[in-house]
Design a protein around this motif. Structure first.
Motif, PDB file in Angstrom:
ATOM      1  N   ALA A 594       0.820  -1.212   0.000  1.00  0.00           N
ATOM      2  CA  ALA A 594       0.000   0.000   0.000  1.00  0.00           C
ATOM      3  C   ALA A 594       0.856   1.265   0.000  1.00  0.00           C
ATOM      4  CB  ALA A 594      -0.931  -0.003   1.205  1.00  0.00           C
ATOM      5  N   ILE A 595       1.910   1.282   0.830  1.00  0.00           N
ATOM      6  CA  ILE A 595       2.725   2.496   0.935  1.00  0.00           C
ATOM      7  C   ILE A 595       3.550   2.703  -0.335  1.00  0.00           C
ATOM      8  CG2 ILE A 595       4.550   3.639   2.275  1.00  0.00           C
ATOM      9  CD1 ILE A 595       3.417   2.249   4.763  1.00  0.00           C
ATOM     10  N   LYS A 596       3.920   1.619  -1.010  1.00  0.00           N
ATOM     11  CA  LYS A 596       4.577   1.781  -2.317  1.00  0.00           C
ATOM     12  C   LYS A 596       3.651   2.558  -3.263  1.00  0.00           C
ATOM     13  CE  LYS A 596       5.689  -2.425  -3.531  1.00  0.00           C
ATOM     14  NZ  LYS A 596       6.232  -3.494  -4.405  1.00  0.00           N
ATOM     15  N   GLU A 605       8.419  10.950  -1.218  1.00  0.00           N
ATOM     16  CA  GLU A 605       9.308   9.916  -0.699  1.00  0.00           C
ATOM     17  C   GLU A 605       8.844   9.599   0.709  1.00  0.00           C
ATOM     18  OE1 GLU A 605      13.999   8.951   0.375  1.00  0.00           O
ATOM     19  OE2 GLU A 605      13.443  10.951  -0.361  1.00  0.00           O
ATOM     20  N   ILE A 606       8.580   8.343   0.979  1.00  0.00           N
ATOM     21  CA  ILE A 606       8.096   7.919   2.302  1.00  0.00           C
ATOM     22  C   ILE A 606       9.113   6.952   2.886  1.00  0.00           C
ATOM     23  CG2 ILE A 606       6.244   6.811   3.596  1.00  0.00           C
ATOM     24  CD1 ILE A 606       4.353   7.581   1.258  1.00  0.00           C
ATOM     25  N   ILE A 607       9.618   7.279   4.055  1.00  0.00           N
ATOM     26  CA  ILE A 607      10.616   6.439   4.725  1.00  0.00           C
ATOM     27  C   ILE A 607       9.961   5.819   5.949  1.00  0.00           C
ATOM     28  CG2 ILE A 607      12.885   6.408   5.845  1.00  0.00           C
ATOM     29  CD1 ILE A 607      13.444   9.050   4.242  1.00  0.00           C
ATOM     30  N   PHE A 614      15.063  -0.057   7.426  1.00  0.00           N
ATOM     31  CA  PHE A 614      14.388   1.066   6.804  1.00  0.00           C
ATOM     32  C   PHE A 614      13.829   0.635   5.448  1.00  0.00           C
ATOM     33  CE2 PHE A 614      16.709   3.714   9.751  1.00  0.00           C
ATOM     34  CZ  PHE A 614      15.854   4.782   9.954  1.00  0.00           C
ATOM     35  N   HIS A 615      12.670   1.211   5.133  1.00  0.00           N
ATOM     36  CA  HIS A 615      12.083   1.056   3.803  1.00  0.00           C
ATOM     37  C   HIS A 615      11.972   2.457   3.217  1.00  0.00           C
ATOM     38  CE1 HIS A 615      10.779  -3.139   4.610  1.00  0.00           C
ATOM     39  NE2 HIS A 615      10.702  -2.689   5.858  1.00  0.00           N
ATOM     40  N   HIS A 616      12.697   2.708   2.144  1.00  0.00           N
ATOM     41  CA  HIS A 616      12.638   3.994   1.454  1.00  0.00           C
ATOM     42  C   HIS A 616      11.739   3.827   0.227  1.00  0.00           C
ATOM     43  CE1 HIS A 616      16.098   6.016   3.587  1.00  0.00           C
ATOM     44  NE2 HIS A 616      16.278   4.747   3.937  1.00  0.00           N
ATOM     45  N   PHE A 617      10.497   4.346   0.322  1.00  0.00           N
ATOM     46  CA  PHE A 617       9.535   4.219  -0.770  1.00  0.00           C
ATOM     47  C   PHE A 617       9.594   5.471  -1.648  1.00  0.00           C
ATOM     48  CE2 PHE A 617       7.791   1.921   2.880  1.00  0.00           C
ATOM     49  CZ  PHE A 617       7.443   0.696   2.330  1.00  0.00           C
ATOM     50  N   LYS A 618       9.705   5.266  -2.961  1.00  0.00           N
ATOM     51  CA  LYS A 618       9.738   6.404  -3.886  1.00  0.00           C
ATOM     52  C   LYS A 618       9.257   5.946  -5.265  1.00  0.00           C
ATOM     53  CE  LYS A 618      12.702  10.276  -5.188  1.00  0.00           C
ATOM     54  NZ  LYS A 618      14.060  10.886  -5.050  1.00  0.00           N
ATOM     55  N   ASN A 619       8.282   6.697  -5.802  1.00  0.00           N
ATOM     56  CA  ASN A 619       7.742   6.385  -7.135  1.00  0.00           C
ATOM     57  C   ASN A 619       7.288   4.930  -7.257  1.00  0.00           C
ATOM     58  OD1 ASN A 619       8.302   9.030  -8.033  1.00  0.00           O
ATOM     59  ND2 ASN A 619      10.414   8.451  -8.533  1.00  0.00           N
ATOM     60  N   GLY A 620       6.684   4.425  -6.194  1.00  0.00           N
ATOM     61  CA  GLY A 620       6.115   3.080  -6.233  1.00  0.00           C
ATOM     62  C   GLY A 620       7.100   1.947  -6.049  1.00  0.00           C
ATOM     63  N   VAL A 621       8.343   2.279  -5.661  1.00  0.00           N
ATOM     64  CA  VAL A 621       9.378   1.257  -5.475  1.00  0.00           C
ATOM     65  C   VAL A 621       9.950   1.396  -4.071  1.00  0.00           C
ATOM     66  CG1 VAL A 621      11.613   0.404  -6.299  1.00  0.00           C
ATOM     67  CG2 VAL A 621       9.935   1.290  -7.934  1.00  0.00           C
TER      68      VAL A 621
END
Length: 628
Positions: A594-596, A605-607, A614-621
């Motif tokens: 969901a967060i992707k 960008e959601i960290i 850590f999960h660094h989410f950006k542009n669906g990845v």
């Protein structure tokens, strides 16, 4: 290369003194010089009897365990041993738990004992794991005639150390009353710091603070210790407030240990704004040049997911040490950037500094987080074959994590059965986590049983085992685990997520509706879910592990704490700015998906830092490449 034992020609007392001076540092360093010390003792027998000479020889012979029997023989043959003679040998015997009985026998034979004698024996019992015997000795001292001179801050501090080791607050309070009544060490900062330490380690932190507030002299060591005691007790807010009070105190400046302790707490709680303020203060003081404090800065920024700041601090260090390099490698591993972790590891090896076992834990963690099985096993063998470092339980835990998360359970079980050290709780927890991912019920039971032996009250083991059962539909077994938890009074740790906005930390629980902006948060999530479904999102209700209807499962998973925190971050921070969310447990697979999608829809960008990485989410990845 060993120094050749010297030879001495001794015919006078003066020559004997000189020989002792030359031989003492050599014997302390190497037992090979014990024969030379015995030869000196034999030569001294031809000189006129002298208590001073005997005591100097006793000091020499007792400086190394190899010549302790000779020291005992010399004491027995000495014509007139005094208190110093006995004290020298008692103190030497007290250094080793093997000789504690001999030390006690000699202590009991002493015709006269002083504060040194009592302090040596009391602290030895405490130091060698017999704190209750140490306290009994201190009480005996108080009852002996003429003990008033021996009852001072040195013996009282030894007794306090025993009460601390025994975690006996009642005995510690008795000692507190005793020293206060007698006025012992009224101005001695060391003894009153020992009192504070005793109360804190016995779980009486408020009593510790009262003693601290009443201290006549509070130096930087006292302040730093009290601040750290709050952090250790999980009362970080009070620790931070006391640190700020310390900054305002006259004549006291934080040192590298103070800053490192505060930075560790900032890292643990992911309070980056306060960590940056501490960094600013460090930069204005000489402490900013300390490798120890700077390594704490590296750890703080990496635990807050800010690797750009980590690099700036690292590159600004005059000379990076082993701890700093290890912090860089581990930081990139935890932030899901294995390539950077390996790049810094290669740079580190070229720096000429020799890696230690902790460095390799960071490298193996990078392999585990990225699923690089072959690379991880190559590094594992490198540790022993190339660097001669014995594999530790943590090394094995990393490799088991790597193998089990990649589903290679046969290799994992084979390694566990053959490993040279006893498996620790991290290894079994790694195996259990891998079993949960791949639904391996048999091995999950084995891992859980081992964890029940090590830490039977840890709810995470029960929950993960229950989740493994639920993932394959074994709901009777799930219910059995819950009944065991109920019978033992073990409760599941509630999942929570938090986000720092405007120097204030906002905490969310699953389905939380207590936040002042709840309506906006839920409205945004509803809007986002509509757009996510257009992108093909379907909730994976397998991550809700209750035996309830799918509609209820979808509702439950839709309002996990991390989603609420992310939604609040979107509405409460400037458009386009990164969002950082921290979670006390691992993120579930559906929230990860969901967060992707949210990162792509909201163009943010959601960290998210969960309990693992850590999960660094950006542009669906996501930086973890969906492998965590």
């Amino acid at each position: 290369m060993r120094t050749k034992p010297p030879t001495f020609s001794v015919t006078t007392a003066s020559q004997l003194h000189d020989a002792i001076d030359r031989l003492l540092p050599l014997l302390r360093a190497d037992a090979a010089h014990a024969p030379a010390a015995r030869a000196l003792a034999a030569a001294a027998a031809s000189l006129p009897p002298s208590t001073l000479l005997s005591n100097r020889l006793l000091h020499l012979l007792s400086s190394n365990a190899a010549s302790l029997p000779d020291a005992l023989a010399l004491l027995s043959s000495a014509p007139s041993p005094d208190r110093c003679s006995y004290n020298t040998l008692v103190a030497a015997l007290c250094r080793s738990p093997r000789h504690l009985a001999s030390a006690r026998a000699l202590f009991d034979r002493m015709p006269h004992r002083d504060h040194f004698s009592w302090s040596a024996i009391v602290s030895a019992y405490s130091r060698h794991g017999r704190p209750l015997d140490a306290l009994a000795l201190y009480r005996r001292m108080q009852g002996e005639p003429g003990s008033a001179d021996a009852d001072n801050q040195f013996t009282a501090s030894s007794a306090l150390a025993a009460a601390t080791a025994a975690r006996c607050a009642r005995a510690g309070r008795e000692l507190h009353c005793h020293v206060a009544r007698r006025g012992i060490g009224a101005g001695d900062a060391v003894m009153w710091s020992a009192l504070v330490d005793m109360y804190a380690k016995c779980g009486r932190l408020d009593d510790a603070r009262r003693v601290f507030d009443g201290m006549l002299v509070r130096d930087v060591v006292s302040w730093t210790a009290m601040v750290e005691r709050y952090f250790d007790a999980g009362r970080a807010g009070e620790g931070f407030r006391l640190f700020l009070q310390m900054l305002r105190a006259r004549g006291v400046r934080p040192n590298e240990f103070t800053y490192a302790g505060v930075l560790r707490a900032c890292a643990e709680l992911a309070v980056e704004s306060l960590g940056r303020q501490v960094h600013g203060r460090m930069s204005k003081s000489s402490v900013g040049d300390s490798c120890f404090a700077e390594s704490a800065l590296l750890h703080m920024y990496s635990k807050c997911g800010d690797m750009a700041s980590v690099v700036l601090v690292f590159e600004g260090m005059p000379k990076a040490d082993l701890v700093s390099w290890t912090a860089m490698i581990s930081g990139y591993a935890q932030n899901g950037q294995p390539e950077e972790a390996f790049r810094y590891f290669d740079m580190f090896l070229r720096s000429g500094i020799r890696p230690d076992h902790v460095t390799f834990v960071g490298v193996l963690s990078a392999c585990a987080h990225a699923g690089l099985v072959d690379k991880g096993l190559e590094v594992f063998h490198l540790i022993k074959d190339t660097y001669g470092i014995a594999h530790t339980a943590d090394h094995y835990a990393c490799v088991i994590d790597l193998l089990s998360r990649s589903g290679q359970f046969e290799r994992a079980e084979e390694m566990i059965n053959k490993m040279a050290v006893k498996p620790n709780k991290f290894l079994w927890a790694s195996l259990l986590g891998g079993c949960r991912i791949h639904k391996n019920v048999r091995l999950a039971r084995r891992a859980a049983e081992a964890l029940f032996e090590i830490e039977p009250e840890n709810p995470a083991t029960y929950v993960t085992l229950a989740n493994t059962y639920a993932s394959v539909g074994l709901f009777d077994e799930v219910e059995g685990v819950r009944k065991i938890m109920d019978a033992k009074g073990i409760t599941k740790m509630p999942a929570s997520s938090w986000i720092e906005v405007g120097r204030r930390v906002h905490v969310f629980l699953v389905g939380d509706k207590s936040h002042p902006r709840t309506e906006e948060i839920y409205a945004l999530l509803k809007k986002l879910y509509g757009k996510m479904r257009e992108e093909g999102y379907v909730a994976d209700t397998g991550f809700v592990l209750h035996d309830v209807q799918d509609e209820r499962k979808e509702h439950d998973i839709g309002y996990h704490s991390e989603r609420l925190a992310v939604a609040f971050g979107i509405i409460a921070t400037p458009e386009g700015s990164p969002i950082k969310v921290f979670k006390n447990l691992r993120i579930c697979g559906d929230c990860h998906t969901a967060i992707k999608l949210i990162s792509q829809i909201a163009q943010r960008e959601i960290i998210v830092r969960d309990s693992n990485i850590f999960h660094h989410f950006k542009n669906g990845v996501c930086s973890c490449r969906d492998y965590w």
